[in-house]
Motif scaffolding. Structure first.
Motif, PDB file in Angstrom:
ATOM      1  N   LEU A   1      -9.049  -0.746  -7.486  1.00 30.72           N
ATOM      2  CA  LEU A   1      -8.473   0.601  -7.534  1.00 30.72           C
ATOM      3  C   LEU A   1      -8.514   1.192  -8.940  1.00 30.72           C
ATOM      4  CD1 LEU A   1      -5.346   0.083  -5.232  1.00 30.72           C
ATOM      5  CD2 LEU A   1      -7.488   1.244  -4.646  1.00 30.72           C
ATOM      6  N   ASN A   2      -8.467   0.318  -9.932  1.00 27.08           N
ATOM      7  CA  ASN A   2      -8.422   0.786 -11.329  1.00 27.08           C
ATOM      8  C   ASN A   2      -9.691   0.410 -12.100  1.00 27.08           C
ATOM      9  OD1 ASN A   2      -5.573   1.762 -11.257  1.00 27.08           O
ATOM     10  ND2 ASN A   2      -5.139  -0.398 -10.889  1.00 27.08           N
TER      11      ASN A   2
ATOM     12  N   ARG B   1      -3.501   6.880  -2.734  1.00 25.67           N
ATOM     13  CA  ARG B   1      -4.214   7.990  -3.396  1.00 25.67           C
ATOM     14  C   ARG B   1      -5.423   7.467  -4.166  1.00 25.67           C
ATOM     15  NH1 ARG B   1       1.100   9.874  -4.382  1.00 25.67           N
ATOM     16  NH2 ARG B   1       1.064   8.960  -6.471  1.00 25.67           N
ATOM     17  N   LYS B   2      -5.283   6.335  -4.803  1.00 20.78           N
ATOM     18  CA  LYS B   2      -6.392   5.759  -5.562  1.00 20.78           C
ATOM     19  C   LYS B   2      -7.529   5.338  -4.625  1.00 20.78           C
ATOM     20  CE  LYS B   2      -3.773   4.130  -9.582  1.00 20.78           C
ATOM     21  NZ  LYS B   2      -3.384   2.962 -10.406  1.00 20.78           N
TER      22      LYS B   2
ATOM     23  N   ASP C   1      -5.938  -4.316  -7.076  1.00 17.03           N
ATOM     24  CA  ASP C   1      -5.638  -3.363  -8.148  1.00 17.03           C
ATOM     25  C   ASP C   1      -6.810  -3.236  -9.120  1.00 17.03           C
ATOM     26  OD1 ASP C   1      -3.141  -2.464  -7.332  1.00 17.03           O
ATOM     27  OD2 ASP C   1      -2.083  -4.112  -8.307  1.00 17.03           O
TER      28      ASP C   1
ATOM     29  N   ALA D   1      -9.350   8.374  -3.496  1.00 19.48           N
ATOM     30  CA  ALA D   1     -10.214   8.902  -4.561  1.00 19.48           C
ATOM     31  C   ALA D   1     -11.538   8.152  -4.627  1.00 19.48           C
ATOM     32  CB  ALA D   1      -9.489   8.810  -5.903  1.00 19.48           C
ATOM     33  N   LEU D   2     -11.531   6.897  -4.196  1.00 19.28           N
ATOM     34  CA  LEU D   2     -12.765   6.108  -4.159  1.00 19.28           C
ATOM     35  C   LEU D   2     -13.532   6.311  -2.859  1.00 19.28           C
ATOM     36  CD1 LEU D   2     -11.423   2.695  -5.566  1.00 19.28           C
ATOM     37  CD2 LEU D   2     -12.817   4.385  -6.787  1.00 19.28           C
TER      38      LEU D   2
ATOM     39  N   ARG E   1     -16.511  -2.102 -10.305  1.00 17.20           N
ATOM     40  CA  ARG E   1     -17.132  -0.794 -10.533  1.00 17.20           C
ATOM     41  C   ARG E   1     -18.617  -0.833 -10.210  1.00 17.20           C
ATOM     42  NH1 ARG E   1     -15.846   4.008  -9.835  1.00 17.20           N
ATOM     43  NH2 ARG E   1     -13.853   3.578 -10.896  1.00 17.20           N
TER      44      ARG E   1
ATOM     45  N   TRP F   1       0.837  -1.195   0.000  1.00 19.94           N
ATOM     46  CA  TRP F   1       0.000   0.000   0.000  1.00 19.94           C
ATOM     47  C   TRP F   1       0.877   1.252   0.000  1.00 19.94           C
ATOM     48  CZ3 TRP F   1      -4.829   0.465  -1.337  1.00 19.94           C
ATOM     49  CH2 TRP F   1      -5.650  -0.670  -1.299  1.00 19.94           C
TER      50      TRP F   1
ATOM     51  N   ARG G   1       0.971   5.655  -4.122  1.00 20.72           N
ATOM     52  CA  ARG G   1       0.162   5.645  -5.349  1.00 20.72           C
ATOM     53  C   ARG G   1      -1.162   4.924  -5.106  1.00 20.72           C
ATOM     54  NH1 ARG G   1      -0.190   1.759  -9.196  1.00 20.72           N
ATOM     55  NH2 ARG G   1       1.496   0.619  -8.179  1.00 20.72           N
ATOM     56  N   ARG G   2      -1.109   3.749  -4.492  1.00 21.95           N
ATOM     57  CA  ARG G   2      -2.335   2.998  -4.219  1.00 21.95           C
ATOM     58  C   ARG G   2      -3.184   3.713  -3.167  1.00 21.95           C
ATOM     59  NH1 ARG G   2       1.215  -1.708  -5.050  1.00 21.95           N
ATOM     60  NH2 ARG G   2       0.443  -2.897  -6.855  1.00 21.95           N
TER      61      ARG G   2
END
Length: 340
Positions: free
Chosen positions: A293-294, A193-194, A290, A197-198, A227, A187, A190-191
């Motif tokens: 996150l993506n 922050r993602k 991931d 954001a969620l 999603r 973690w 970068r992860r």
């Protein structure tokens, strides 16, 4: 016998002794292990117990050589515990010195496809010198979990499937501490922050990912499923995820979720609670984290297994579309006589 003959005889005896000693030492120093192997020792063992273990790992002849070397070194093997690796061609003296000096080898620990804390604790016990109940007690200890920012409900979020290396006699507390180190490395900023954001914490990302993994075995569909649940969370809709019902009931083999099942009162059942359950419903793979996150953007909020039993799902934006999909799937279940 003349004095000269006596001297010659004595020299011959000494030479013979030297030759025998050199042969004996050569047997210990240069007699290499015939194959790779590993032994695991517990405190209180004897030289005989050590050689018995080596005989199973590298053959009785090499075991006897190591036994001789241990006696020559006057090694206190009773104090030693742990795993000791033997390399093909390694001398008996080298192995004996490692044991005498307590130079343990690391043991590889690989885990994946694990659902519960109980299952994971059994994997630990099968690899290390501890009981499954010992590991499980630590995972269920609120104070121990709190050290790492978790609870007994969500501590499995910290267990990231991979291949690790620890000493065989590692304690349950030390094992958990080391796994937390790996968790923090995963973690990274970068992860993090993602996840922010969620609107989720890393542990909450793990919860979503655990539902995704239980919903679909298709890697190319996981982002889409992720999603969908993120969409539901954003809209404050109940997740209504069937895998959480299975977890609440403790029956992962259910193929058909009935209306009565969705009403079971459990803080894990997302048909009766708002938002996320208190923790992951399985130990999650890093790649699924991931995927969450993506997760690619879309507007779907409903999903239903495809009636062709391919393992894929039909997705819908409206309840009417979803009901039509569900009707086809229910008909397919009925045709196959699947009731649960």
């Amino acid at each position: 016998m003349t004095k000269k003959k006596k001297i010659m005889t004595a020299l011959a005896v000494v030479a013979l002794c030297v030759i025998c000693y050199m042969a004996y030492m050569g047997r210990i120093l240069w007699g290499g292990a015939p194959t790779d192997g590993e032994i695991r020792l517990r405190k209180g063992c004897t030289v005989e117990a050590v050689t018995d273990s080596i005989a199973k790992a590298a053959g009785p002849d090499f075991a006897a050589k190591v036994g001789d070397a241990l006696r020559m070194l006057n090694a206190d093997v009773a104090r030693r515990q742990g795993a000791y690796r033997i390399s093909s061609g390694e001398s008996a003296m080298s192995v004996a010195r490692k044991i005498r000096n307590g130079q343990e080898s690391g043991v590889r620990f690989t885990f994946n496809n694990v659902r519960t804390k109980e299952d994971w604790s059994k994997r630990v016990a099968a690899t290390f010198a501890m009981e499954a109940d010992t590991m499980l007690a630590v995972l269920n200890d609120p104070e121990e979990c709190a050290k790492y920012g978790f609870t007994p409900d969500n501590i499995t979020a910290m267990l990231l499937p991979d291949t690790y290396e620890f000493y065989w006699c590692v304690s349950a507390h030390k094992l958990l501490s080391r796994l937390h180190d790996y968790y923090e490395k995963f973690w990274d900023s970068r992860r993090m922050r993602k996840a922010e954001a969620l609107g989720l914490t890393p542990a909450e990302v793990s919860v979503v990912a655990s539902i995704v993994e239980e919903e679909t075995a298709k890697n190319d569909e996981r982002g889409k499923v992720a999603r969908l649940y993120l969409n539901r969370l954003e809209r404050k809709m109940p997740l209504q995820a069937d895998p959480t019902v299975k977890f609440a009931l403790g029956d992962f083999g259910l193929r058909r979720i009935t209306l009565a099942m969705t009403r079971v009162q459990s803080r894990w059942n997302t048909y009766v609670i708002s938002g996320l359950p208190p923790g992951p419903i399985r130990v999650v793979e890093k790649r699924t984290l991931d995927e969450v996150l993506n997760a690619p953007r879309h507007d779907y909020i409903y999903m239903c297994a495809k009636e062709d039993f391919s393992g894929y799902h039909n997705f819908a934006k409206t309840l009417s579309e979803h009901n039509a999909n569900a009707k086809r799937y229910q008909a397919a279940l009925n045709a196959r006589g699947i009731k649960k």
